[in-house]
Design a protein around this motif. Structure first.
Motif, PDB file in Angstrom:
ATOM      1  N   ARG A  10      -4.876  -7.211  -2.491  1.00 43.35           N
ATOM      2  CA  ARG A  10      -5.024  -5.774  -2.704  1.00 43.35           C
ATOM      3  C   ARG A  10      -5.885  -5.561  -3.940  1.00 43.35           C
ATOM      4  O   ARG A  10      -5.607  -6.099  -5.004  1.00 43.35           O
ATOM      5  CB  ARG A  10      -3.648  -5.130  -2.874  1.00 43.35           C
ATOM      6  CG  ARG A  10      -3.685  -3.605  -2.835  1.00 43.35           C
ATOM      7  CD  ARG A  10      -2.291  -3.014  -2.831  1.00 43.35           C
ATOM      8  NE  ARG A  10      -1.584  -3.239  -4.073  1.00 43.35           N
ATOM      9  CZ  ARG A  10      -0.606  -4.119  -4.243  1.00 43.35           C
ATOM     10  NH1 ARG A  10      -0.218  -4.883  -3.227  1.00 43.35           N
ATOM     11  NH2 ARG A  10      -0.016  -4.257  -5.408  1.00 43.35           N
TER      12      ARG A  10
ATOM     13  N   TYR B 245       0.815  -1.215   0.000  1.00 46.83           N
ATOM     14  CA  TYR B 245       0.000   0.000   0.000  1.00 46.83           C
ATOM     15  C   TYR B 245       0.849   1.266   0.000  1.00 46.83           C
ATOM     16  O   TYR B 245       0.343   2.341  -0.316  1.00 46.83           O
ATOM     17  CB  TYR B 245      -0.958  -0.016   1.196  1.00 46.83           C
ATOM     18  CG  TYR B 245      -2.004  -1.084   1.049  1.00 46.83           C
ATOM     19  CD1 TYR B 245      -3.208  -0.830   0.414  1.00 46.83           C
ATOM     20  CD2 TYR B 245      -1.770  -2.386   1.507  1.00 46.83           C
ATOM     21  CE1 TYR B 245      -4.163  -1.816   0.238  1.00 46.83           C
ATOM     22  CE2 TYR B 245      -2.715  -3.385   1.338  1.00 46.83           C
ATOM     23  CZ  TYR B 245      -3.907  -3.098   0.703  1.00 46.83           C
ATOM     24  OH  TYR B 245      -4.837  -4.092   0.524  1.00 46.83           O
TER      25      TYR B 245
ATOM     26  N   PHE C 156      -7.701  -2.162  -4.687  1.00 47.83           N
ATOM     27  CA  PHE C 156      -8.007  -0.811  -5.156  1.00 47.83           C
ATOM     28  C   PHE C 156      -7.177  -0.386  -6.368  1.00 47.83           C
ATOM     29  O   PHE C 156      -7.680   0.285  -7.264  1.00 47.83           O
ATOM     30  CB  PHE C 156      -7.869   0.202  -3.997  1.00 47.83           C
ATOM     31  CG  PHE C 156      -6.496   0.784  -3.824  1.00 47.83           C
ATOM     32  CD1 PHE C 156      -6.183   2.024  -4.354  1.00 47.83           C
ATOM     33  CD2 PHE C 156      -5.519   0.099  -3.123  1.00 47.83           C
ATOM     34  CE1 PHE C 156      -4.925   2.575  -4.185  1.00 47.83           C
ATOM     35  CE2 PHE C 156      -4.261   0.635  -2.947  1.00 47.83           C
ATOM     36  CZ  PHE C 156      -3.958   1.882  -3.481  1.00 47.83           C
TER      37      PHE C 156
ATOM     38  N   ASP D 201      -9.249  -0.214   1.353  1.00 50.87           N
ATOM     39  CA  ASP D 201      -9.225  -1.419   0.515  1.00 50.87           C
ATOM     40  C   ASP D 201      -9.962  -2.570   1.194  1.00 50.87           C
ATOM     41  O   ASP D 201     -10.637  -3.368   0.528  1.00 50.87           O
ATOM     42  CB  ASP D 201      -7.779  -1.812   0.223  1.00 50.87           C
ATOM     43  CG  ASP D 201      -7.659  -2.687  -1.013  1.00 50.87           C
ATOM     44  OD1 ASP D 201      -8.362  -2.416  -2.007  1.00 50.87           O
ATOM     45  OD2 ASP D 201      -6.857  -3.632  -0.993  1.00 50.87           O
TER      46      ASP D 201
END
Length: 281
Positions: A195, A24, A197, A56
């Motif tokens: 993950r 991130y 996004f 997220d």
């Protein structure tokens, strides 16, 4: 990176592993022609990284929830249409399409289905086993299939069956096949805490010709980015008339205000809410 209070930073890394959180803060690293530098852009803060991480998590949960009624609707439609062909069409490749009658794909699918049937503890499976010897009709059998197995069964179905199911989605059979495969990856990403996004999606979804669905045409996005995949979900929720179309827009409105990583990393434009009626809910 500004990590803020050291005690709070240590507490965060006890909650979320360094390796996981590093995914991130990757977009906060300086961009160069050869890739990302180890240095961060000025103004990078750990609390912004954590805000993206928390966003997220909310996005994955909402996406998984939004996909559920679509999966159930496809199950019902496919079970109903295959049942018209034969109550146990899923067990006889001769009653299915040409894809089921060539190669080893159908046999592998059937072996997985039988294994799942044997391991199931569902009451309806027990009922059918006691009364009918465990030979489930297809409209019951589809309830044992996950998204991937359902996608395969759709691919094995006769073209007429595929056309009926895809028409309910506002798509052609090849289009729905590609959407099911693409959204299966999205679903698995959500289920396994990947993950989401800023993910780049590698499976291409075939889209209708321009003009067939103006609301889909109007969605401004790169279709291999997450916002593009979410738009597919919004479209199916609308056409199948299932679920809550407000769920994903509500989460997206909560995208954290981080100058270095704006919502465009999701594949959305800054005016995403006004680009298509699929998102104006």
């Amino acid at each position: 990176m500004d990590v803020g209070d050291r005690h709070d930073a240590v507490a965060i890394l006890r909650r979320v592993s360094y390796y996981r959180l590093s995914g991130y803060w990757y977009p906060f690293r300086k961009q160069a022609a050869t890739g990302r530098h180890d240095d961060f852009y000025p103004g990078t803060r750990l609390r912004d990284v954590v805000s993206l991480y928390d966003f997220d998590a909310r996005l994955r949960a909402a996406t998984f929830t939004a996909l559920a009624p679509i999966e159930l609707a496809i199950r019902a439609l496919l079970g109903h249409e295959l049942g018209k062909v034969d109550p146990c069409a899923h067990l006889d490749p001769g009653k299915l399409g040409i894809t089921a009658q060539s190669g080893a794909g159908y046999r592998c699918w059937l072996d997985r289905y039988k294994s799942g049937l044997h391991q199931s503890r569902e009451d309806f499976v027990k009922h059918h086993h006691e009364r009918y010897g465990g030979r489930l009709p297809v409209w019951a059998a589809v309830e044992l299939l996950d998204w991937g197995a359902l996608t395969y069964l759709y691919g094995f179905a006769p073209r007429g069956v595929q056309d009926e199911v895809s028409a309910a989605c506002g798509l052609s059979a090849p289009q729905l096949t590609s959407w099911l495969k693409a959204l299966n990856v999205v679903r698995n990403t959500c289920a396994h805490h990947g993950r989401l996004f800023n993910r780049v999606h590698t499976i291409t979804s075939k889209r209708p010709k321009p003009g067939e669905h103006p609301d889909l045409d109007a969605a401004t996005t790169k279709w291999n980015r997450t916002f593009g995949q979410l738009t597919l979900i919004q479209f199916l929720l609308d056409r199948l008339q299932v679920g809550r179309k407000i769920l994903l827009p509500t989460v997206l409105k909560g995208f954290p205000s981080v100058d270095i990583v704006p919502i465009t990393h999701l594949g959305a434009t800054s005016d995403w809410q006004s680009t298509s009626k699929l998102w104006c809910v």
